[in-house]
Design a protein around this motif. Structure first.
Motif: not given
Length: 463
Positions: A388-396, A346-364
């Motif tokens: 992964y970069q595509g998932w977080i693009k709008s939050y960068v 949850a803390h280190y890795l999931r954001k690289y493999t799951n779009a929802d996790a990537a967006a959620k962490q970026a939002q926080v």
């Protein structure tokens, strides 16, 4: 920003993280699953898990973001209580912290340390727990092998800060010195010229170098690689090479001929970051991922930050690469290890493999005014990282346009592992060399390196 090529080399690490406080691993009083050898945590079993938190002195916004992450994790895993602890890895204190039981159950280590800790049975075999993750087979195998024992099992897991060393520079000081911040130096001669200009026009250090707690040897190795030299040849110390001599002469000239390095020659990783963020240093070398720490701990002005490639010269020149692994104490119970893999996921890795996790962490992170999008190198595949970069693009929210002279070139460079044998001891043997060159105008580089080579060789022979 997207990296344009696949990763070319396995990476190693000298890191950046140390610890305060005495911690005791806290497991369930009913640890039947451990006795049974289970790798699954019973949902009715309560576990308290001590884990690495942030660097000491992290800003309240960073603490808030981490606290939210813990809250979300505990909602997902109501039987696991997570306790975070400030942590900064240092070569000079880590062994004592580990032996004294003052590390969290889940802690972070450099790539270079994993093999020794595995051989000493100081970290847990996590293979069965890692296999419970759906993406376990997707790791870059060149990275994963640093955490594998002779039995082929995974003990330490690539987690974060997979980096290549770059040249960080203060755009404000460049402007004040009459230099173009959009045209950073590309050769060591240009670094020297720009450092002199900054020191003369602004009164600040044009260039600074780490020098203690193993960081002096680390950065001298960076400088050596950039010129085409190496510090080891198999199990032979080679720190007397001509490229290391050239790197030290460069520092000596900056310090004593140009007076371009300021007055502080006792920097480690944390203190040089602090000085740089405060506008007291024009340029220094460190991992390209340091921007996150500069924001979280040092309150850097993003407009002042620039990142470019370290100058490379010579046919065998390369960029030192590194990274951080997550490890679990060998004293952990099976329940704690089962809880630990959930936290690592949850803390280190999931954001690289799951779009929802990537967006959620970026939002926080955005809500807490934390950096999103600091350049990294891939833990998994290049394709997965670009996804992964595509998932977080709008939050960068990091100034990527001020880093393009690094991100656009890094994969055209050779990535070189750190010295493989007795890494930290080799670095520490070189700290005194760097310190002597910066504090003694008459320092004899040849003699200093001869002495350091003997110390390094003794450490290699003893490993």
């Amino acid at each position: 920003m997207k990296f344009s090529r696949t990763s070319r080399a396995a990476l190693a690490f000298v890191g950046a993280l140390a610890l305060s406080g005495t911690l005791v691993a806290c497991g369930s009083s009913d640890d039947k699953s451990a006795d049974a050898g289970s790798t699954t945590l019973d949902p009715n079993t309560k576990v308290t898990l001590n884990v690495v938190g942030l660097l000491p002195g992290a800003k309240p916004e960073a603490q808030t973001a981490l606290a939210q992450e813990v809250t979300d994790f505990q909602k997902e895993n109501p039987n696991i209580t997570v306790k975070t602890h400030d942590y900064e890895w240092k070569a000079t204190t880590f062994a004592a912290d580990l032996a004294g039981g003052t590390l969290p159950t889940v802690f972070e280590i450099p790539f270079t340390d994993a093999k020794t800790l595995i051989a000493n049975q100081q970290i847990a075999n996590m293979q069965a727990y890692l296999d419970s993750l759906s993406y376990a087979a997707n790791f870059n195998k060149n990275l994963l092998q640093y955490g594998q024992g002779e039995d082929g099992k995974v003990y330490a897991i690539p987690a974060k800060s997979i980096y290549a060393v770059g040249l960080h520079y203060n755009r404000n000081l460049f402007t004040q010195a009459g230099l173009d911040p959009n045209k950073p130096p590309t050769t060591w001669d240009e670094v020297r010229e720009d450092a002199k200009a900054i020191a003369t026009k602004t009164g600040q250090a044009g260039f600074a170098q780490m020098s203690k707690d193993g960081t002096g040897g680390w950065q001298l190795t960076v400088d050596t690689y950039a010129r085409g030299g190496r510090m080891e040849d198999g199990k032979k110390a080679t720190v007397t090479n001509e490229q290391t001599k050239a790197a030290l002469q460069f520092l000596k000239d900056l310090r004593w001929t140009d007076n371009a390095m300021g007055a502080n020659f006792d920097y480690d990783w944390s203190s040089i970051n602090q000085a740089f963020a405060a506008g007291k240093v024009g340029m220094y070398t460190s991992g390209q991922d340091v921007y996150t720490s500069l924001v979280q701990t040092n309150n850097i002005d993003p407009k002042s930050y620039g990142l470019t490639m370290i100058p490379l010269s010579g046919s065998n020149s390369g960029v030192l690469g590194g990274g951080t692994m997550a490890a679990v104490s060998s004293k952990a119970s099976n329940n704690e290890k089962a809880a630990a893999i959930k936290w690592i996921d949850a803390h280190y890795l999931r954001k690289y493999t799951n779009a929802d996790a990537a967006a959620k962490q970026a939002q926080v992170q955005v809500a807490s005014k934390q950096p999103v999008g600091t350049p990294e190198l891939p833990i998994f595949s290049q394709q997965q990282y670009e996804q992964y970069q595509g998932w977080i693009k709008s939050y960068v929210n990091v100034p990527l346009d001020q880093m393009t002279s690094f991100t656009g070139k890094v994969f055209d460079a050779k990535l070189v592992n750190e010295p493989a044998v007795a890494t930290q001891d080799v670095y520490k043997s070189l700290d005194t060399v760097v310190q002597a060159v910066l504090t003694n105008k008459d320092a004899n580089i040849d003699q200093l390196l001869t002495d350091a080579n003997a110390k390094a060789q003794r450490a290699i022979d003893a490993s």
